[in-house]
Design an enzyme around this catalytic site. Structure first.
Site, PDB file in Angstrom:
ATOM      1  N   ARG A 129       0.805  -1.143  -0.304  1.00 34.44           N
ATOM      2  CA  ARG A 129       0.308  -0.331  -0.625  1.00 34.44           C
ATOM      3  C   ARG A 129       0.790   0.861  -0.487  1.00 34.44           C
ATOM      4  NH1 ARG A 129      -1.891   1.505   4.752  1.00 34.44           N
ATOM      5  NH2 ARG A 129      -2.422  -0.234   5.013  1.00 34.44           N
TER       6      ARG A 129
ATOM      7  N   TYR B 138     -17.651  15.654 -15.614  1.00 36.72           N
ATOM      8  CA  TYR B 138     -17.620  14.595 -15.666  1.00 36.72           C
ATOM      9  C   TYR B 138     -19.349  14.417 -14.722  1.00 36.72           C
ATOM     10  CZ  TYR B 138     -17.179   9.210 -14.839  1.00 36.72           C
ATOM     11  OH  TYR B 138     -18.216   8.144 -14.890  1.00 36.72           O
TER      12      TYR B 138
ATOM     13  N   ASP C  92      -8.006  18.484 -14.530  1.00 36.85           N
ATOM     14  CA  ASP C  92      -9.016  17.091 -14.575  1.00 36.85           C
ATOM     15  C   ASP C  92      -8.012  17.069 -16.505  1.00 36.85           C
ATOM     16  OD1 ASP C  92      -9.664  14.734 -15.955  1.00 36.85           O
ATOM     17  OD2 ASP C  92     -11.928  14.963 -14.216  1.00 36.85           O
TER      18      ASP C  92
ATOM     19  N   LYS D 165      -8.656   5.957 -19.533  1.00 37.61           N
ATOM     20  CA  LYS D 165      -8.762   6.605 -20.603  1.00 37.61           C
ATOM     21  C   LYS D 165      -7.222   6.616 -21.380  1.00 37.61           C
ATOM     22  CE  LYS D 165     -12.788   7.279 -18.713  1.00 37.61           C
ATOM     23  NZ  LYS D 165     -12.584   7.168 -17.540  1.00 37.61           N
TER      24      LYS D 165
HETATM   25  O1  P1T Z   1     -13.551   5.780 -13.671  1.00 37.68           O
HETATM   26  P1  P1T Z   1     -12.563   6.992 -13.454  1.00 37.68           P
HETATM   27  O2  P1T Z   1     -11.589   6.166 -14.120  1.00 37.68           O
HETATM   28  O3  P1T Z   1     -12.809   6.816 -11.636  1.00 37.68           O
HETATM   29  O4  P1T Z   1     -12.262   8.682 -13.838  1.00 37.68           O
HETATM   30  C1  P1T Z   1     -13.451   9.812 -13.800  1.00 37.68           C
HETATM   31  C2  P1T Z   1     -13.354  10.325 -13.861  1.00 37.68           C
HETATM   32  C3  P1T Z   1     -12.493  11.731 -13.986  1.00 37.68           C
HETATM   33  N1  P1T Z   1     -12.254  12.976 -15.140  1.00 37.68           N
HETATM   34  C4  P1T Z   1     -13.331  12.799 -16.285  1.00 37.68           C
HETATM   35  C5  P1T Z   1     -12.359  13.714 -16.988  1.00 37.68           C
HETATM   36  C6  P1T Z   1     -13.185  11.482 -16.483  1.00 37.68           C
HETATM   37  O5  P1T Z   1     -14.180  11.584 -18.145  1.00 37.68           O
HETATM   38  C7  P1T Z   1     -13.393  10.391 -15.943  1.00 37.68           C
HETATM   39  C8  P1T Z   1     -14.996   8.721 -15.847  1.00 37.68           C
HETATM   40  N2  P1T Z   1     -15.363   9.219 -17.229  1.00 37.68           N
HETATM   41  C9  P1T Z   1     -16.202   8.606 -17.459  1.00 37.68           C
HETATM   42  C10 P1T Z   1     -16.256   7.123 -16.922  1.00 37.68           C
HETATM   43  C11 P1T Z   1     -17.059   8.335 -19.221  1.00 37.68           C
HETATM   44  O6  P1T Z   1     -17.009   7.779 -19.824  1.00 37.68           O
HETATM   45  O7  P1T Z   1     -17.279  10.060 -19.704  1.00 37.68           O
END
Ligand code: P1T
Length: 382
Positions: free
Chosen positions: A46, A98, A172, A197
């Site tokens: 961790r 998001y 972000d 992503k």
């Molecule tokens: O899904 P995660 O890895 O927890 O990330 C969250 C997140 C944060 N910021 C942005 C700009 C994002 O697009 C996302 C996650 N978005 C999707 C799952 C989506 O389909 O838009």
């Protein structure tokens, strides 16, 4: 090192025992000690894991940071930044985010006494006017998800810091990636990614990233990562590291195909408004051109027939594009924000901000352009 070399070599070294070019997957929770407290720098995974560490060095390098941190999801990375704040602190953020980020702000942290103001980041004055003596964090998402709004990172940071140098600016950078824009170089304090992503790039992991060049902030983030525990696992760290090594070539193709799809949609008789920062008519085109190397692979649009049925018909007929949440993988995806990624935003808020039933978001992959365009055309005519 220039960017393309950095994605492959930045912060990386070959494994010392064998010369292994890729870091081994250290699939271990713990490490042997020869006497209590005597170890080789690793106690418990961790806190530290060599595979995650290799990835975190690469994360730092591609964003021009000195420190990188890998989390179990993008939301866990955002959660880590918010945990640096105290009850009573205020956050100024955008009005298009998001859905999960919005949900975390309003449903998780508001009850612990943090206050959030959602403003249209198009106008820098909207940000500075929202700042009070309690403001501690500016949270930017640019381009925004799903309406592709652009915030001027450099000018907003300058304006905020001229009011109060202690306010942190976080970006972000999920949609743009460091291939297109590098927020730390533009003055931001911390960069966040859903590495699920483009950084991972292959839709095979869920992960978050933070990068910073502020040593004091890095200390806090590292402590929270360890103490709260939302770390990335070794196998996922290996996959993300492999993904990063092709980020630049994938992004180049995402941008080419994104442009072709945006132009195709804009000229299509069935299509209404198209949201793409590479169009001269986009309200922030000049900022996008200045701040980004190219315009990315994300495109949102509305059908002229604004009914939910028409949007669903299109989404049920796509064949090369896949109807799915997420974005940034090599394969093209389509999403209906109102019922999928942004369903957690209350309907009145959603509609006020333009996330209506007619809005469709595309993550344009790296397939052949011709196949993507003909797939869209047949689904639009279905
Ligand atoms: O899904 P995660 O890895 O927890 O990330 C969250 C997140 C944060 N910021 C942005 C700009 C994002 O697009 C996302 C996650 N978005 C999707 C799952 C989506 O389909 O838009």
């Amino acid at each position: 090192m220039k960017f393309n070399t950095k994605t492959i070599h930045g912060g990386q070294k070959h494994e010392e025992a064998t010369g292994s070019v890729m870091p081994p997957i250290f699939q271990t929770s713990t490490y042997a000690q020869s006497s209590p407290g005597v170890h080789k720098g690793y106690e418990y995974s961790r806190g530290e894991n060599p595979t995650r560490h290799a990835l975190e060095n690469a994360f730092a390098s591609i964003e021009n940071g000195t420190h990188g941190f890998a989390f179990s999801s993008g939301l866990a990375a955002i959660d880590c930044v918010l945990r640096t704040l105290n009850p009573g602190d205020e956050v100024v953020t955008g009005d298009d985010l998001y859905g999960g980020t919005y949900r975390m702000f309003t449903k998780m942290f508001q009850k612990y006494g943090l206050k959030f103001q959602f403003v249209d980041m198009n106008e820098i004055d909207n940000v500075t006017n929202a700042i009070s003596k309690n403001t501690k964090l500016i949270w930017l998402e640019t381009p925004t998800n799903p309406l592709m709004k652009i915030a001027d990172i450099e000018e907003i940071t300058k304006a905020v810091k001229s009011k109060n140098t202690n306010i942190l600016v976080a970006v972000d950078n999920t949609f743009a990636t460091p291939y297109l824009q590098q927020p730390l170089t533009l003055g931001a304090d911390v960069v966040m990614h859903s590495a699920t992503k483009y950084l991972g790039g292959h839709s095979d992991l869920v992960m978050g990233a933070l990068m910073t060049n502020n040593a004091e902030l890095a200390k806090q983030l590292h402590f929270i990562q360890f103490a709260a525990g939302a770390i990335a696992g070794p196998m996922d760290s290996f996959l993300a590291l492999r993904g990063i090594k092709t980020l630049h070539v994938r992004m180049q193709r995402h941008c080419e195909n994104g442009k072709a799809v945006a132009q195709f949609l804009a000229n299509h008789e069935k299509v209404g408004e198209v949201y793409y920062p590479g169009f001269k008519a986009h309200p922030n085109y000049e900022v996008a051109k200045k701040q980004m190397k190219d315009f990315g692979g994300m495109v949102s649009f509305r059908l002229k027939d604004e009914s939910k049925e028409a949007a669903f018909r299109f989404l049920e007929h796509i064949k090369v594009f896949t109807l799915a949440e997420s974005l940034g993988g090599v394969e093209s995806l389509a999403n209906h924000p109102a019922t999928m990624t942004h369903a957690s935003i209350p309907e009145t808020e959603r509609l006020k901000n333009g996330i209506t039933d007619s809005l469709i978001r595309l993550s344009v992959g790296i397939e052949d352009e011709e196949d993507l365009l003909s797939d869209l055309d047949q689904a639009l005519r279905s």
